[in-house]
Design an enzyme around this catalytic site. Sequence first.
Site, PDB file in Angstrom:
ATOM      1  N   HIS A 165       0.801  -1.232   0.000  1.00 46.57           N
ATOM      2  CA  HIS A 165       0.000   0.000   0.000  1.00 46.57           C
ATOM      3  C   HIS A 165       0.832   1.280   0.000  1.00 46.57           C
ATOM      4  CE1 HIS A 165      -4.110  -1.669   0.657  1.00 46.57           C
ATOM      5  NE2 HIS A 165      -3.400  -2.711   1.031  1.00 46.57           N
ATOM      6  N   ASP A 372       3.935   9.601  -1.349  1.00 49.98           N
ATOM      7  CA  ASP A 372       2.722   8.984  -0.835  1.00 49.98           C
ATOM      8  C   ASP A 372       2.362   7.834  -1.766  1.00 49.98           C
ATOM      9  OD1 ASP A 372       0.437   8.551   0.648  1.00 49.98           O
ATOM     10  OD2 ASP A 372      -0.069  10.681   0.768  1.00 49.98           O
TER      11      ASP A 372
END
Length: 723
Positions: A165, A372
């Site tokens: 993730h 991110d």
Amino acid sequence: MSRLLLVSNRLPVTVKSDKDGVSVVRSAGGLATGLRGPHERSGGVWIGWPGDVSRLTPPQRASVEAQLAELRCVPIQLSASEVSRYYEGYSNQVLWPLCHYFIERIPRQDRDWDVYRKVNERFADLVARQYQPGDTIWVHDYQLMLVPAFLRARLPQARIGYFHHIPFPSSEIFRSLPHRNELVRGLLGADLIGFHTHTYVRHFSSTLMRLLGLETVVDRVEHEGREVRLGAFPMGIDAQSFENLAKEPAVLEEVRMHREKSAEQRLVLGVDRLDYTKGIPRRLVAVQRLLEREPAWRGRLRFIQVAVPSRTGVEDYATYREQVDELVGRINGLYGSVHNVPVHYLYRSFNEKQLAALYRAADVMLVTPTRDGMNLVAKEFCAARPDEDGVLVLSEFAGAADELGDALIVNPYDVEGMADALETALDMPQEERRTRMRILRARVKEYDVHWWVRSFLDTLEATPLAPPRVEPAGAEVALERMRHAERLLLLIDYDGTLVPFAPRPELAAPDAALLDLLQRLATRPNTRVHIVSGRTKETLEAWLGTLPVGLHAEHGLWSRPAPGQEWKVLEGVPTDWKALVRPVLEAFAARVPGALVEEKSASLAWHYRQVDRVFGARQALELRLHLGEVFAQGPLEVLPGDKVVEVRARGVNKGRVVGTVTERMAPGTLVVALGDDRTDEDLFAALPEGSLAIHAGGKRTRASYRVNGPTEVRQLLSALLPG
Ligand SMILES: O=P(O)(O)OC[C@H]1O[C@H](O[C@H]2O[C@H](CO)[C@@H](O)[C@H](O)[C@H]2O)[C@H](O)[C@@H](O)[C@@H]1O
Ligand SMILES: O=c1ccn([C@@H]2O[C@H](COP(=O)(O)OP(=O)(O)O)[C@@H](O)[C@H]2O)c(=O)[nH]1
């Protein structure tokens, strides 16, 4: 549909205790929502840590367990020390900064690795206990990178997926980690490894090449005889739910209040966990820069920054918080007035409804992380704008930027550029705002979290299962058949099978133990030995010529069935092409340091064992493409070998040897072939029925038996000899 076993560090629940007792409440997040449907429909379970339940009384714990079971959740118990070392320590102080390019934040002593490894193993044990044949296992995120390989060892036939993730960094960053190889091997236990973007897939592929020498072909990698697939699956959000929230009367009322409070002002919003990857300080400085250089905006701009407390037990986060506090104070001190301040800094968490109201009220949303994995806030902002208004300013280093190109894309390190983008956003005409937001919303709504779950699981379901792997017991079975055979005919490859690879071809001469082994094998009763190699006849003659074995050189072009006999060549094999191909190989060798060209009578080989792994593999691919284009239909074959690209006349292959040596074979003869590379597969394919093919190494093979390289080959052959 197979049962789905989900595995993540945290269970998607919160355990709450108050005076009325304990209750287990489902989490609201997008991931939990997206996975809940398939998980429950499949009748599977979710395995993870429920949070700290150590302070609960035994009856309270029993109640929690019952409630978890109801929600099909299986808890793993972690001690306080395990949480602090596996989760806060290795996961959040080593892997997190590493994957976000903050290597300097990694502690100098990596003390928590052992606990990380142990907890991953415990997760795998628990999953294996829950597993039933036919189940699909989906492991989530960087806290559990070793779980796929631990599971593969326990459940060789299971279908296992893994999703990362967070970003997967450049191999140049990843290779700085002391336990890099174990981590990458951990992931390779999966059948499918998913990332948010193609860039992360690319980084992972080059890490595989650099660390383990594994080549990715399109989206597949071969590892220990299995095929592992890699893919980009950009995660989405529950877009419909955010849209619905943003239309609720109570939310619209809150929006009205936000706007009323700043009727004369434009509302700029930031929503992040308070994490050093989110780029909050530079974002604040960009706001400050705009106020500094454009006095007209002073008093007309209200920047609300939501900062959710996060990982407060980790020291770096406390320091970061101080830094942000200080900056907010400085800007407000400089540009605030008795009536208002430019930065409204809210250090707390909001629920989805409150967030939806903020999103819908904002004129500009600033999402400017320095790194991110995806960034869901950016997508939530778009989903919460059914009015098709609002401008998204998005960092190019957020995974979301790959999909949301209609945002104003900024470099979060360029403060001046961010101030420009903020101003552009504030001044953007309504028509442009609408056009951009429409496109953003269409993307976010179509590729939502349900699409993400489906596309990952569909790909995982379509991935062929690992073929049954014959473990060393398989070699035992092969050995038994060989021992009991009336007669044995052994066809053995040389490099990579009888001897390990050496840096240069001429350095791989046989050692005394090998010569002794071959001598004793060849004189074993009713046993004949043939060496079938890609080497030249001169090399085989010089190294093995005195042994009572058959020799076959250049993939069967030349054969000398027994010592003292003449070498015979296959007739009519063209060699005139060499004059054309040689300069091409030489040109590639000249520009690739460490590469070399080997010339044989009817083939040419371009070796790159001593070349930088990534560069070598790329050049080998380029050479193959180049030769393939030039000689597409010609009389040549271009064969990728082990750190070698071989060019030879079409149709000459090791399979040809089988016909000649088995021609007058006595009845009751067992043919056994041993080899390690692509050229030996031709040999295996040509074997008569009932023969044994044994692959030495970890590649995919048509052989039914596998051993682990030359040492085990020699052990196997020695076991045929008396004493
Ligand atoms: O069919 P084989 O007996 O396995 O021979 C295949 C090729 O082996 C040689 O190259 C390989 O071994 C070298 C020595 O360890 C190593 O330096 C090189 O990187 C390997 O590719 C040989 O030079 C080739 O001609 C053979 O075709
Ligand atoms: O006060 C807040 C702020 C954020 N979020 C949620 O936290 C998630 C943050 O996800 P993102 O991918 O943006 O960043 P991460 O925190 O995972 O690094 C989003 O779903 C937000 O809705 C929340 O529930 N309350």
